[in-house]
Scaffold this motif. Structure first.
Motif, PDB file in Angstrom:
ATOM      1  N   GLU A   1       0.869  -1.128  -0.083  1.00 20.51           N
ATOM      2  CA  GLU A   1       0.051   0.056  -0.018  1.00 20.51           C
ATOM      3  C   GLU A   1       0.955   1.176   0.035  1.00 20.51           C
ATOM      4  N   LYS A   2       1.955   1.262   0.893  1.00 20.41           N
ATOM      5  CA  LYS A   2       2.911   2.489   0.706  1.00 20.41           C
ATOM      6  C   LYS A   2       3.518   2.583  -0.611  1.00 20.41           C
ATOM      7  N   ILE A   3       4.095   1.506  -1.009  1.00 22.77           N
ATOM      8  CA  ILE A   3       4.468   1.622  -2.604  1.00 22.77           C
ATOM      9  C   ILE A   3       3.801   2.054  -3.511  1.00 22.77           C
ATOM     10  N   ARG A   4       2.388   1.742  -3.437  1.00 24.95           N
ATOM     11  CA  ARG A   4       1.264   2.522  -4.290  1.00 24.95           C
ATOM     12  C   ARG A   4       1.104   3.784  -4.002  1.00 24.95           C
ATOM     13  N   LYS A   5       0.998   4.297  -2.717  1.00 30.84           N
ATOM     14  CA  LYS A   5       0.970   5.546  -2.643  1.00 30.84           C
ATOM     15  C   LYS A   5       2.127   6.612  -2.965  1.00 30.84           C
ATOM     16  N   VAL A   6       3.426   6.103  -2.937  1.00 34.14           N
ATOM     17  CA  VAL A   6       4.488   6.783  -3.379  1.00 34.14           C
ATOM     18  C   VAL A   6       4.564   6.814  -4.972  1.00 34.14           C
ATOM     19  N   ALA A   7       4.065   5.764  -5.703  1.00 40.29           N
ATOM     20  CA  ALA A   7       3.837   5.920  -7.076  1.00 40.29           C
ATOM     21  C   ALA A   7       2.915   6.846  -7.593  1.00 40.29           C
ATOM     22  N   ALA A   8       1.848   6.807  -6.835  1.00 35.29           N
ATOM     23  CA  ALA A   8       0.754   8.001  -7.050  1.00 35.29           C
ATOM     24  C   ALA A   8       1.182   9.186  -7.101  1.00 35.29           C
ATOM     25  N   HIS A   9       2.131   9.558  -5.951  1.00 31.87           N
ATOM     26  CA  HIS A   9       2.494  10.943  -5.775  1.00 31.87           C
ATOM     27  C   HIS A   9       3.425  11.392  -6.544  1.00 31.87           C
ATOM     28  N   MET A  10       4.190  10.310  -7.153  1.00 29.82           N
ATOM     29  CA  MET A  10       5.518  10.474  -8.199  1.00 29.82           C
ATOM     30  C   MET A  10       4.762  10.796  -9.613  1.00 29.82           C
ATOM     31  N   SER A  11       3.625  10.274  -9.699  1.00 29.93           N
ATOM     32  CA  SER A  11       2.838  10.369 -11.141  1.00 29.93           C
ATOM     33  C   SER A  11       2.441  11.917 -11.114  1.00 29.93           C
ATOM     34  N   GLN A  12       2.042  12.469  -9.974  1.00 33.30           N
ATOM     35  CA  GLN A  12       1.660  13.946 -10.093  1.00 33.30           C
ATOM     36  C   GLN A  12       2.840  14.962  -9.656  1.00 33.30           C
ATOM     37  N   ALA A  13       3.798  14.312  -9.485  1.00 37.10           N
ATOM     38  CA  ALA A  13       5.094  15.297  -9.237  1.00 37.10           C
ATOM     39  C   ALA A  13       5.418  16.265 -10.503  1.00 37.10           C
ATOM     40  N   ASN A  14       5.907  17.503 -10.235  1.00 34.18           N
ATOM     41  CA  ASN A  14       6.370  18.345 -11.320  1.00 34.18           C
ATOM     42  C   ASN A  14       7.791  18.073 -11.824  1.00 34.18           C
TER      43      ASN A  14
END
Length: 294
Positions: free
Chosen positions: A47-60
């Motif tokens: 679940e944590k790696i999913r959140k990290v990947a989701a955050h990175m997908s929105q990173a500038n």
């Protein structure tokens, strides 16, 4: 009616089978606890790696990883099918393979080509029988999944997506709900979907958060490594979930088999007693008839 000797042999045979199923039930119960502990430990990291990947997908960032970029058209699909290496676990493998085959038929009717990665001997045997295009495989994982054994087969699929051989990648596995229930799931692995991004980032489509990170030494190697770890973690969690489901389903199936064997033994014992009683009655009748004749 069958003879007494034949019925006794049947009762003995069923009792021997019942001993085997009871032993398998106890072994599965012991392995189930360990598999559930392993699965529960893998869930928080997944679940944590999913959140990290989701955050990175929105990173500038100027660099966008291929795993985050959705393709305009879908012509080729790669699927990872997770099953068990052994049978005698009820309908666990049947349910997930039926779900995979139904989805494959739907994709093929739309003109899409499918390549399969099989994790588990049962899935590999089934896909080979239906002449599916199996590009990678891994079997004999044992009771504890090892990420090192999974990397090779999974890397074939990841490289295929990066090289544009696949437009999407899905994974099929059984999610452990409880001891009595295992849910067959199909999950899109690549590219990372907007639905998962919103779910794991805690934002909705109206108010999406903007993320930014500082990368050392630079963005590309960091993002590449994290996205690879993301896919490997999801696959490992799926295998751990499937193993916990396998041991639970096997324990329940063997308990049902032991109970059914007990019922069969009771029925055969009743038939044996009736047959024996009929034989005794016949002998008594012959003795009484002979005495009356004398």
């Amino acid at each position: 009616m069958a003879g007494s000797r034949e019925i006794r042999n049947k009762i003995k045979s069923v009792k021997n089978t019942q001993k085997i199923t009871r032993a398998m039930e106890m072994v599965a119960a012991s392995k189930m606890r360990k598999a559930q502990d392993r699965m529960k430990k893998a869930r928080p990291y997944g679940e944590k790696i999913r959140k990290v990947a989701a955050h990175m997908s929105q990173a500038n960032t100027e660099y966008r990883h291929p795993f985050l970029i959705a393709r305009d058209t879908v012509k080729r699909i790669g699927i990872i099918v997770v099953t068990s290496d052994k049978g005698l676990c009820g309908g666990l493998n049947t349910n997930i393979l039926r779900k995979a085959v139904n989805q494959m038929k739907q994709w093929q009717s739309e003109g899409e080509q499918i390549e399969v990665c099989c994790i588990g001997n049962k899935g590999l045997g089934f896909m080979s029988r239906i002449n599916a295009n199996v590009v990678s495989q891994v079997i004999a994982l044992g009771d504890a999944p090892d990420i090192a054994k999974l990397i090779g087969a999974v890397k074939v699929v990841l490289d295929g997506y990066i090289e544009d051989r696949f437009d999407r990648v899905y994974i099929f596995y059984n999610r452990f709900v409880n001891t009595m229930k295992q849910e067959p799931l199909m999950e899109q692995l690549l590219p990372l979907t907007d639905e998962r991004i919103q779910k794991n980032s805690g934002s909705d489509s109206k108010s999406r958060m903007t993320w930014d990170y500082i990368y050392e030494p630079e963005a590309k190697p960091v993002i590449d490594d994290i996205m690879t770890r993301y896919v490997e973690a999801i696959v490992y969690q799926a295998v751990a979930e499937n193993m916990a489901s396998e041991q639970s389903a096997r324990m329940v199936a063997m308990k049902a088999a032991s109970d059914n064997a007990g019922n069969v033994i009771d029925e055969l014992t009743l038939i044996y007693n009736k047959s024996r009683q009929a034989a005794i009655t016949k002998e008594l009748s012959e003795i009484v008839g002979g005495a009356a004749a004398v």
